[in-house]
Design a protein around this motif. Structure first.
Motif: not given
Length: 438
Positions: A3-4, A307, A311, A317-318, A321
């Motif tokens: 996802e990242n 973002y 990151r 932190s969400f 993602k």
């Protein structure tokens, strides 16, 4: 962690030019004329020339950093490398403040445009609706978002050239020199944030570096072409609009005094064609493209900036993602939209613009210090593009940005306190809650 992985690399130099000009071009259509009220044509012209020098020197210096460290965080990543995580965090928050608070001011102007055509639709309703539409487009994909940006930017540039072509034959020097400095040299300093509004946002090109096909070469081309285009448009629009009937005619709705207007170009054109002419309606319609280009482009840049901070766990932190389906920073984009809509609901567009400019100037100061430190600290760092006339360019930009932020603080003391309070409070929260392993 799939996802990242990976922002898609799809952007070309022409798309970067479209983004760079698009981020900024709404500043040609509205907002800058309010600086004329502070400084007159003389005071605003002096402020604009000095700010233009700052942006030219800044752009070519910032391009060096963006090519050497092509990351979505922009100044956050450069300051991190040059001065450590604490200064990096402050730079990142300043950038987020700039990019999140400029769009609500533009959204309000877009809502006002729609309201002129459809009086039954409230300004706030259409402003919030376009937030959803363009956040959705950015979530869908950067190539679609950037392609759309280039198309509306080309239309907006064409419209400004058309306006200049109609207005310049009616230009009279007497209109430019009339009541040129009503508030003396104080007016020059008071006009600074509105001169900055002519160029605010061009640094957003650096935030799409990770999505550029060949960032080491293409970023500098995008910056160079964009600042050249914007400098020419700025001079054309300033001279053409104020030379028709004097500066009061494009500042005040009645052309003399009282309530100020966010539509200087239609006011100027109405003096030539009247308000029922086809060209007048064309300008208003296409003027909307200029506003949409900046609104949409700044949403794109803000998403990357938030973002990158998420990151590395500098903010929740969400927000760092990436959408596994679209490969875009969807959470950051939606989080920014929520803050933007809250700012919109305050209804204070002029104040929002000024706080956004404080963020921009902080970004410029920290990034110019970063380039000087990195030249000494990491001389071996690969620099595919090097700032011309080093160290003169970053030093000139640093001096003008520092004088500008001090002048703005003096003329906007309360808003300055609010801005620096945001920096201090977020920094304290960062020091208290940042995970030790991150």
């Amino acid at each position: 962690m799939t996802e990242n992985k990976g922002l898609k690399k799809t952007l070309t130099p022409f798309m970067l030019w479209g983004l760079g000009v698009g981020y900024v071009i709404s500043g040609m259509y509205f907002g800058w004329n309010l600086g004329l009220e502070k400084g007159g044509t003389g005071g605003m012209a002096i402020a604009t020339i000095v700010i233009m020098v700052m942006y030219v020197t800044f752009t070519f210096s910032y391009a060096e950093l963006a090519c050497a460290i092509p990351k979505a965080g922009g100044v956050f990543d450069y300051a991190n490398k040059a001065m450590g995580k604490n200064i990096g965090f402050i730079a990142g928050i300043a950038q987020i403040v700039e990019f999140i608070l400029a769009p609500p001011a533009i959204a309000f102007a877009i809502g006002a445009y729609f309201n002129a055509f459809f009086p039954q639709v409230p300004i706030l309703t259409s402003a919030i609706a376009i937030y959803f539409v363009f956040t959705g487009l950015n979530v869908y994909g950067v190539k679609a978002a950037a392609s759309f940006e280039v198309i509306i930017t080309v239309l907006a540039v064409g419209e400004l050239l058309l306006f200049s072509g109609i207005a310049l034959p009616k230009f009279e020097v007497a209109n430019l020199t009339h009541n040129a400095m009503p508030n003396g040299w104080g007016g020059v300093f008071a006009a600074i944030p509105f001169a900055i509004w002519f160029f605010l946002g061009i640094e957003g090109i650096a935030n799409v570096a990770e999505e550029t096909k060949n960032p080491q070469k293409d970023i500098s081309k995008g910056f160079g072409w964009a600042i050249f285009t914007l400098a020419i448009l700025c001079i054309l629009i300033f001279v053409a609009a104020t030379g028709i009937a004097g500066w009061e005619a494009i500042v005040y709705k009645n052309g003399i005094s009282g309530e100020t207007s966010d539509s200087p170009l239609p006011l100027a054109l109405a003096k030539i064609t009247g308000s029922n002419h086809l060209m007048y309606h064309l300008l208003i319609t296409v003027g909307l493209f200029g506003l949409v280009a900046s609104f949409h482009g700044l949403i794109l840049a803000a998403g990357r900036s938030t973002y990158e901070m998420g990151r590395v766990h500098n903010i929740p932190s969400f927000l760092g993602k990436i959408s596994p389906r679209f490969h875009t920073p969807a959470n950051a984009l939606m989080g920014n939209m929520v803050i933007g809509i809250l700012a919109l609901l305050s209804g204070k567009t002029a104040e929002i613009i000024i706080v956004s400019v404080f963020g921009a100037l902080t970004l410029y100061i920290i990034s110019m210090i970063s380039i000087i430190i990195l030249r000494k600290k990491e001389p071996e760092l690969p620099r595919p593009f090097r700032a011309p006339f080093y160290p003169a360019f970053p030093i000139i930009s640093l001096i003008i940005a520092t004088v500008s932020i001090v002048a703005m603080f003096i003329f906007n003391f309360k808003l300055g306190l609010i801005y620096f309070s945001i920096l201090i409070v977020t920094f304290l929260l960062y020091r208290i809650f940042k995970p030790s392993h991150a």
